[in-house]
Structures are given as C-alpha cells and as structure tokens.
Design a protein around this motif. Structure first.
Motif, mmCIF file in Angstrom:
data_model
loop_
_atom_site.group_PDB
_atom_site.id
_atom_site.type_symbol
_atom_site.label_atom_id
_atom_site.label_comp_id
_atom_site.label_asym_id
_atom_site.label_seq_id
_atom_site.Cartn_x
_atom_site.Cartn_y
_atom_site.Cartn_z
ATOM 1 N N LYS A 163 56.151 87.626 2.850
ATOM 2 C CA LYS A 163 55.026 88.261 3.529
ATOM 3 C C LYS A 163 54.769 87.564 4.858
ATOM 4 O O LYS A 163 54.177 86.479 4.889
ATOM 5 C CB LYS A 163 53.777 88.171 2.648
ATOM 6 C CG LYS A 163 53.890 88.991 1.361
ATOM 7 C CD LYS A 163 52.614 88.968 0.550
ATOM 8 C CE LYS A 163 51.540 89.908 1.022
ATOM 9 N NZ LYS A 163 51.893 91.314 1.029
ATOM 10 N N LYS A 177 56.126 96.755 12.943
ATOM 11 C CA LYS A 177 55.800 97.122 11.565
ATOM 12 C C LYS A 177 56.460 98.430 11.144
ATOM 13 O O LYS A 177 56.952 98.553 10.025
ATOM 14 C CB LYS A 177 54.271 97.257 11.415
ATOM 15 C CG LYS A 177 53.814 97.719 10.037
ATOM 16 C CD LYS A 177 54.044 96.659 8.974
ATOM 17 C CE LYS A 177 53.807 97.183 7.559
ATOM 18 N NZ LYS A 177 53.896 96.140 6.545
ATOM 19 N N ASP A 200 53.722 91.695 7.738
ATOM 20 C CA ASP A 200 53.404 92.202 6.399
ATOM 21 C C ASP A 200 51.912 92.535 6.305
ATOM 22 O O ASP A 200 51.529 93.560 5.757
ATOM 23 C CB ASP A 200 53.782 91.157 5.347
ATOM 24 C CG ASP A 200 53.635 91.673 3.929
ATOM 25 O OD1 ASP A 200 54.617 92.197 3.388
ATOM 26 O OD2 ASP A 200 52.522 91.565 3.365
ATOM 27 N N TYR A 201 51.084 91.640 6.839
ATOM 28 C CA TYR A 201 49.638 91.905 6.862
ATOM 29 C C TYR A 201 49.065 91.280 8.129
ATOM 30 O O TYR A 201 49.651 90.366 8.701
ATOM 31 C CB TYR A 201 48.955 91.356 5.608
ATOM 32 C CG TYR A 201 49.070 89.856 5.416
ATOM 33 C CD1 TYR A 201 48.057 88.984 5.790
ATOM 34 C CD2 TYR A 201 50.225 89.293 4.859
ATOM 35 C CE1 TYR A 201 48.167 87.602 5.614
ATOM 36 C CE2 TYR A 201 50.355 87.925 4.673
ATOM 37 C CZ TYR A 201 49.311 87.088 5.050
ATOM 38 O OH TYR A 201 49.444 85.731 4.885
ATOM 39 N N SER A 220 41.958 98.547 5.211
ATOM 40 C CA SER A 220 41.083 97.405 5.487
ATOM 41 C C SER A 220 40.286 97.091 4.227
ATOM 42 O O SER A 220 40.413 97.805 3.221
ATOM 43 C CB SER A 220 40.159 97.710 6.672
ATOM 44 O OG SER A 220 39.251 98.712 6.305
ATOM 45 N N MET A 241 48.641 92.319 -1.575
ATOM 46 C CA MET A 241 48.513 91.008 -0.923
ATOM 47 C C MET A 241 49.293 89.937 -1.680
ATOM 48 O O MET A 241 49.270 88.771 -1.314
ATOM 49 C CB MET A 241 47.041 90.616 -0.784
ATOM 50 C CG MET A 241 46.313 91.391 0.304
ATOM 51 S SD MET A 241 47.189 91.403 1.899
ATOM 52 C CE MET A 241 47.155 89.679 2.368
ATOM 53 N N LEU A 257 50.060 98.756 6.296
ATOM 54 C CA LEU A 257 49.594 97.512 6.924
ATOM 55 C C LEU A 257 48.162 97.184 6.487
ATOM 56 O O LEU A 257 47.209 97.844 6.909
ATOM 57 C CB LEU A 257 49.656 97.653 8.454
ATOM 58 C CG LEU A 257 49.362 96.366 9.223
ATOM 59 C CD1 LEU A 257 50.400 95.287 8.942
ATOM 60 C CD2 LEU A 257 49.302 96.635 10.724
ATOM 61 N N PRO A 258 47.998 96.159 5.642
ATOM 62 C CA PRO A 258 46.647 95.711 5.300
ATOM 63 C C PRO A 258 46.070 94.856 6.433
ATOM 64 O O PRO A 258 46.773 94.024 6.999
ATOM 65 C CB PRO A 258 46.858 94.842 4.053
ATOM 66 C CG PRO A 258 48.282 94.993 3.657
ATOM 67 C CD PRO A 258 49.028 95.426 4.868
#
Ligand code: NAD
Length: 478
Positions: free
Chosen positions: A223, A245, A257-258, A339, A348, A357-358
C-alpha cells in the motif's frame, strides 16, 4: 490456456534446465558483444511488432494502445538502450585500491554471470515486467527461463512466440502456466530467481529458493501512501495522482494506494481530482464504457474482489465521493473516490490494486508517520508538499522502497535509480546498473606479489618483534 491443457511435462522442464545449465557455462567465455547482439535482437523485434503487442495487451485487459506504448514498450526500449550504452563499463572489473596492510597486492571485483535464471512475471504490465528483467539477465551473461502470467494469455503467447523466434531454447525459453507449472520450476536449483508479484506468492518463492540456497530478487507490492500537506500545490497533486492512480485501471504496483491529506485541503482536492480524472480518462466527461483511454480490470475475480473492498468500506461508514458505472461482464470499473474511510475496513488493510482511492484526513503532521508505520513497508511513498522540514521529517521517520516528492510513479522509469521494495514490498533491486548487479556475482579477486609481503608479519612463530609489530598495526593501522 488452462493449467490442465498445458499438460505439464516435468521431464521436458528438467531437460530444458539441463540444456540451459550447459549453455550457461559456455556463455561465461563469450565476448560481451554477443550479449549486445541479444539485446539488439529484442529491440528490433519490439520495433517491428508494436501493433501486435498493443493488440495482445488490449485483448487481455482493454489497455489503450497508446498506454501500451508509453508503459510497456517505451520502458523496455529505454532499458535496452541504457544497458547497451553502459554495459562495457558495468561488466569491466572494478579496480580496488590496497590498504597499507595489503601493500603490493592487486585487487578487483569481477562481475560473473550467475548462470541459469528463472524470471516469474505478473499480469499487470505483462510485457514490461517479463522483458525488462530479461534485459538485465542477458546483459549479465545468463540464460533465462521466463514464466509469464497465465492471467494475460494473449500477451504470454506473443512473448513465447517472440522468444522462440529470437533465441535457441538453451539461451532463453518461455514456459506458460500457473501455480502448478511454477511450483515445478521452483523445485529446480536455479542460480537466481527474479520474481515480480504479490507478497503472498513472494513468500512461496523465497521458501522454494531456500531449498537450494538460490539468490532471489523479489519485486512485490503493498500500500503506497500518498501524503498531501497544507503547503502542496493542489492542482499539480490532483493531476499527477489522477494519472498515477488510474493508469492501467489502478492495477499498478506503485500506484498511490491511499491519500493522507490535511483536513483543510480535502474538499478542494477531491473536486480537482475529479476534474483531472474526467479530462485524462473520460474525454472531459464522466469516465464510461466508451472511454478510449481507460483500461479494464484483468479478470472477473479481481473485479469482484475490488467491488467487495468498496462495499466493505461503505458498510463501515465510508462516503462515496465519486462513483461512476461498473459492468462485471466487461470488467469495466470507473474511478471511485472514498472518504471517511475506517482504518479497520479491508480497503485500508489490503493492497487495492484497482481504481479505488480512499482519502484519509489528518489534522496534525505527527499523525502521518503513525499511519504509515502501522502498515508493512510500502513499495513507494509519495509526498506532495512544499515544506522541506515536513518532507525530511517524514522521510526519515518512515521506510519505503522509494520516495517521490511532488509526483508519483515516475521513479520506475528513471534509468539510474534502483527499483525495488523493502521487506514486505520486496528484496533486491532492479533496473539499469542495479539490475545488472542483481544478475551478477560480484566476485572479488586479489593477486599477491612475489617475495616479501606484509601478510608475513602475521605468520607464526610469534617472536617478540612480530608481537610488537602486530600491536603497532592494531593501534595505528587496522
Ligand atoms: P501473483 O503473485 O498472484 O502472481 C505472480 C506470478 O506468480 C504469476 O506468474 C503466477 O502464475 C505465479 N504464481 C501464482 N500463484 C503461485 C503459486 N502458488 N506458486 C508459485 N507461483 C505462483 O501476482 P499478480 O496478481 O500477477 O500481480 C499482482 C501483484 O504483483 C501485486 O501485489 C503487485 O503489487 C505486484 N507487482 C509488483 C511489481 C514490482 O515491480 N514490485 C510489479 C507489478 C506487480
């Protein structure tokens, strides 16, 4: 092609291995020019077969032709040309100066080929990640057996055809198949294993390598965090993150990753990111199935896996900031932005490896390193910030395979940077000189001169004079 229809022929694999073993010994005596000829053959084949390659990768997961040119063909051609330009210097012995205690000796490091190498490739950049390592392998004077991914059968078949047309099987050979075939290959005493894939299978490969004490290069995933602080140029960040991304439909080992963003910048960033996603992948509109510039998910299984990650995150409280359309049959999944994502959601905890995409917010700079350090060491870390103090503090308090400031993913194609992970994201380095070294045994060679030498002082009998000399050396020289 299915595993059964491959009809694994263990004896054939063993005799191929034996053939390559004999060839590898002969290659040691070959002039460097022969290695260059091999690389040039690959270069010429690529230049003459670009369209075939584009078609094969498009058939496998709908990758746009131009994206294949920029992310599969260009990096391999660049690797070949960089290697051809530097091979003489890399392969020449490195002279090493003698310290005082070795006066009179001459030393150097020679770069000998390791021998027979196994290259195991993933599906996500199916040409680049098969042939890129092959360049370093051949440059270092080895033979190679390549095992491409079974998930991209059109590209794997083309690679097999290409290799068969350029090399004898004792030099380079392709064996297609999945886990069963790879397990057979891994039971052989290769001189080096170069594996690109997931950390889970990386462990399987390393266990198999341990049986023969075979050296490994493991190019794995993870990640990769992407940090955006209060001082970042948000529009640049959004444009570059949209590209890094969502190229290859998010199926990139070094993709952000995030995102970890300062809470004051979240709303603006999401709106800019949305704009850049539309302009890069949707022709100025929402990305849909008609987009010519957006790849597909590689398989139904991966489609379901990614969709399940989103559902799990939403069930645990995540807000969907951007959701377009999806079609499981055609494996189309448009970019998703989340979000308010709980740190306990699967998204996560696992590598996402898809177009989701967080966005996680923070209020205090010190929280950023805590989040990153709570996870296994990533392959890349991206920092968008114009605050040098913040950047330096983050770099020194975290670990990652590479750091990229004010951009993402570009570390892959820099010819003079080592590429690789750390612990869970990989072992060993690839690309350019570092790739050459991974496939070489750095063999020290030291030559003594005739007659009196400084080492005599250490031979018995240990007379009082010798003891004094040894004391002197310990105190002042060693
Ligand atoms: P994977 O680990 O599932 O498969 C990689 C290779 O291993 C394939 O050739 C496959 O046939 C083989 N394999 C699968 N199961 C096996 C088993 N049980 N025993 C032996 N071999 C087996 O990876 P993937 O799905 O093809 O690729 C995605 C992963 O690769 C992601 O984690 C991604 O981050 C990583 N990756 C890393 C890099 C890098 O350069 N570090 C590049 C691309 C992908």
């Amino acid at each position: 092609m299915s595993e059964n229809s491959q009809n694994i022929n263990i004896q054939a694999i063993q005799s191929l291995f034996q053939l390559q073993k004999e060839k590898a010994l002969r290659l040691r005596a070959e002039p460097l020019q022969n290695r260059e000829v091999r690389l040039k053959k690959i270069e010429n084949w690529i230049l003459g077969n670009q369209e075939e390659l584009q078609k094969a990768i498009f058939s496998d997961f709908g990758k746009p032709y131009t994206e294949t040119t920029t992310s599969e063909i260009f990096p391999v051609l660049a690797e070949i040309r960089h290697t051809l330009a530097h091979l003489h210097r890399w392969a020449a012995p490195t002279k090493i100066d003698a310290p005082l205690t070795y006066l009179g000796t001459r030393s150097e490091i020679r770069y000998e080929p390791k021998g027979v190498c196994l290259l195991i490739a993933p599906w996500n950049y199916p040409f680049n990640l098969c042939i890129g390592p092959l360049i370093s392998c051949l440059a270092a004077g080895n033979t190679a057996i390549i095992k491409p991914s079974e998930m991209t059968p059109h590209t794997s078949a083309l690679i097999k055809k290409m290799i068969a047309s350029l090399f004898s099987e004792e030099e380079v050979s392709v064996i297609e198949g999945g886990a069963e075939v790879t397990t057979e290959l891994l039971s052989l005493p290769f001189d080096h294993l170069f594996f690109t894939g997931s950390p889970a299978i990386g462990k399987v490969v390393m266990k198999a390598a341990a049986e023969h004490l075979t050296s490994v290069t493991l190019e794995l995933g993870g990640k990769s965090p992407t940090v955006i602080d209060e001082t970042a140029h948000l529009n640049d960040a959004a444009r570059r993150i949209a590209f890094g991304k969502f190229i290859n439909n998010g199926q990139t080992c070094i993709a952000p990753d995030y995102v970890l963003i300062h809470e004051s910048k979240k709303e603006k960033f999401i709106s800019l990111l949305n704009e850049h996603i539309q302009s890069q992948f949707g022709g100025g509109k929402k990305v849909d199935e008609n987009s010519q510039d957006y790849a597909r998910i590689v398989s139904q299984k991966h489609f379901q896996r990614i969709d399940a990650l989103v559902q799990d995150a939403v069930q645990k409280g995540a807000t969907i900031e951007l959701e377009g359309s999806k079609n499981e049959r055609t494996r189309f999944l448009s970019p998703v932005i989340l979000s308010n994502v709980s740190m306990n959601s699967r998204i996560m905890e696992e590598e996402i490896f898809g177009p989701v995409l967080p966005i996680i917010t923070y209020s205090n700079d010190s929280e950023v390193a805590t989040v990153i350090n709570s996870k296994p060491k990533p392959l890349g870390m991206y920092i968008f910030s114009n605050n040098k103090k913040f950047r330096e503090s983050l770099i020194s308090s975290t670990s990652a395979g590479a750091v990229c400031i004010n951009d993402c993913v570009i570390q892959f194609t820099h010819p003079d940077l080592p590429f690789g992970g750390v612990n869970n994201s990989g072992i060993g380095k690839a690309h350019g000189h570092y790739g050459f070294l991974s496939f070489s045994n750095e063999k020290p060679s030291i030559r003594q001169k005739r007659g009196l030498s400084s080492t005599y002082f250490f031979y018995p009998p240990y007379t009082p004079l010798k003891k004094k000399l040894i004391d002197f050396i310990l105190r002042w020289v060693a």
